[in-house]
Enzyme design. Structure first.
Site, PDB file in Angstrom:
ATOM      1  N   HIS A  36       0.905  -1.113   0.014  1.00 47.16           N
ATOM      2  CA  HIS A  36       0.041   0.119   0.023  1.00 47.16           C
ATOM      3  C   HIS A  36       0.907   1.235  -0.254  1.00 47.16           C
ATOM      4  O   HIS A  36       0.632   2.313  -0.629  1.00 47.16           O
ATOM      5  CB  HIS A  36      -0.967  -0.054   1.181  1.00 47.16           C
ATOM      6  CG  HIS A  36      -2.233  -0.997   0.912  1.00 47.16           C
ATOM      7  ND1 HIS A  36      -2.254  -2.265   1.110  1.00 47.16           N
ATOM      8  CD2 HIS A  36      -3.421  -0.547   0.608  1.00 47.16           C
ATOM      9  CE1 HIS A  36      -3.392  -2.722   0.854  1.00 47.16           C
ATOM     10  NE2 HIS A  36      -4.133  -1.754   0.315  1.00 47.16           N
ATOM     11  N   LYS A 103      -9.611  -7.550   7.915  1.00 52.67           N
ATOM     12  CA  LYS A 103     -10.121  -7.946   9.375  1.00 52.67           C
ATOM     13  C   LYS A 103     -10.142  -6.571  10.126  1.00 52.67           C
ATOM     14  O   LYS A 103      -9.298  -5.642   9.893  1.00 52.67           O
ATOM     15  CB  LYS A 103      -9.492  -9.019  10.140  1.00 52.67           C
ATOM     16  CG  LYS A 103      -8.283  -8.628  10.714  1.00 52.67           C
ATOM     17  CD  LYS A 103      -7.640  -9.724  11.776  1.00 52.67           C
ATOM     18  CE  LYS A 103      -6.464  -9.670  12.262  1.00 52.67           C
ATOM     19  NZ  LYS A 103      -6.176  -8.817  13.387  1.00 52.67           N
TER      20      LYS A 103
END
Lengths: 191, 292
Positions: A36, A103
């Site tokens: 990222h 999550k």
């Protein structure tokens, strides 16, 4: 259980609502912290990695090389997604993602990107590395292994019936925001 | 201690692949409590399947095989240096075998040499005792739950938490709400009241070595432990933060003295994938019995 097959259409994503359970079949690419940051800083996706209408999985798997030289994934649960909050909206927009699996949920910027670009956040069960690895039928490839190391590399998985729950949909709802608000209100009654 | 390395390797394998019985019982109980047909129940079912699958395949319960924390109780004159060398070798081997993920990163360069051995990894705590017994406990604590740990300095104006047990309760419950599902709940809290910033966190982790069904020797703390679990389970955070009945499987509280100027409440969150095991070793390093 709603079946999702990659590549995923925008219509299939817009039909999903918070609380829906899905089973994903097709291709997943993993990408976590290093990926990222790299994409955010203008890095190019390596050849062979196509995220358009695809699903990105926040995961740092345990993968071992079998005797015949094939990769074998032995553990592959989700990692905490909120660390990607500064980058995720941009990655959804720039690469045309339809789903992000992780999550712990994500924040408002990601929620807004899901609304604007037709994407959902899919929550897999954290820690369920074996159940989720069993859904990986094949490790097709790995990218940027040298640069980022095995947990942070981009892995290309073929999956069948990979289970997840929609916790941020493309209509502006976030289960995480709702549970947080409800639990704060409930706690106030017990102090 | 000719067999020490084999024994430590087996300790690592079993810790990574098998949930201890006390935790498994608590998880099965939580599964029963969840309302049928909810996503919370689905999550607990997947957790239950995962526990069975990991054990049968002898593979990591969770891919984040965590910080590697050894707690060694040993007699005086025990050779700690040789033990530490052997433990590092066992960790390297366990990583090669896939019991542990290549999980240790140079904080400055970002380099992961794939061995899990480096500054701070594994971490070894030695405690001498006046018994010939050698016990080795191992905890593998994943990053997701470690990241939601919290330390409060009382008084805390935001929480209206004073320097008393009620203030501690407010801080602990705040940590539960802040954590939501991010630490892979239902979780277990290890808590330390007092100490300094470092010893407070350290002692809070040591509380996680206590079996879930033990009793706190101090009745006031036992009462607080029960209250924390009961109250947390009324908040509706539930497994994975999906909403549901079980937010915590347990809470364990220890106390250290503090300075008059400091009053820390340190909270370590352990995920449902609570990996801890322990062994008693004989003088050759063979495993005599398992502790959990």
């Amino acid at each position: 259980m709603i079946q999702l097959t990659t590549p995923v259409s925008e219509a299939a994503i817009r039909a999903l609502k918070v609380g829906d359970e899905v089973a994903i079949t097709g291709t997943l690419f993993t990408g976590r912290d290093a990926v990222h940051k790299y994409l955010h800083e203008g890095g190019k996706l390596p050849e062979g990695v196509n995220l358009k209408d695809g699903i990105l999985y926040h995961c740092g798997p345990v993968v071992v090389k079998a005797e015949n030289g094939d990769w074998k994934c032995v553990a592959a649960g989700p990692t905490t997604s909120i660390r990607e909050e500064p980058y995720q909206a941009q990655v959804i927009r720039d690469f045309g993602l339809r789903g992000v699996i992780g999550k712990g949920g994500m924040g408002d910027r990601t929620l807004k990107a899901c609304q604007e670009h037709g994407c959902v956040y899919l929550h897999a069960v954290g820690g369920a590395a074996q159940v989720l690895a069993a859904c990986i039928t094949r490790v097709r490839n790995v990218y940027m292994m040298e640069q980022f190391g095995a947990p942070e590399a981009i892995w290309e998985f073929e999956v069948k019936d990979f289970p997840a729950v929609v916790t941020i949909d493309s209509h502006g709802r976030s289960l995480h925001r709702e549970v947080l608000a409800a639990s704060q209100a409930e706690l106030a009654k017990h102090l | 201690m000719t067999n020490l390395q084999d024994s430590l390797l087996e300790l690592i394998r079993r810790t990574s692949a098998e949930i201890p019985d006390d935790v498994h019982r608590a998880i099965l109980n939580a599964l029963e409590q969840e309302k049928k047909g909810t996503i919370a129940e689905s999550a607990m079912k997947i957790i239950d399947q995962n526990i069975a699958l990991a054990k049968n395949k002898s593979q990591p319960i969770c891919q984040d095989t965590g910080s590697i924390l050894f707690y060694v109780d040993c007699p005086a004159n025990f050779d700690q240096l040789t033990f530490a060398d052997t433990a590092r070798e066992a960790v390297k081997l366990a990583t090669k075998k896939g019991y542990l993920r290549q999980n240790s990163v140079d904080s400055l360069t970002g380099r992961n040499d794939g061995t899990n051995v480096g500054p701070g990894s594994p971490t070894l705590h030695f405690h001498q005792h006046r018994s010939p017994e050698i016990t080795v406990r191992l905890m593998l604590k994943g990053g997701g739950c470690e990241n939601v740990g919290a330390q409060y300095s009382l008084p805390d104006e935001r929480l209206k938490a004073n320097r008393d047990l009620d203030g501690c309760r407010k801080a602990i419950l705040d940590a539960v709400v802040q954590a939501q599902g991010k630490g892979c709940g239902p979780g277990v809290l290890g808590i330390c009241i007092g100490g300094d910033r470092a010893t407070g966190y350290e002692f809070s982790k040591q509380q996680l070595l206590r079996p879930l069904d033990d009793r706190n020797p101090d009745p006031k703390l036992q009462e607080l432990e029960d209250d924390i679990v009961q109250t947390a389970n009324k908040l509706g955070i539930g497994p994975m933060g999906f909403g549901g009945k079980t937010t915590l499987l347990g809470a364990k509280i220890g106390v250290l003295n503090r300075l008059p100027a400091s009053y820390f409440v340190s909270i370590s969150y352990m995920c449902w994938a609570f990996r801890r095991q322990g062994v008693v070793l004989d003088s050759n390093g063979n495993i005599q019995r398992w502790l959990y």
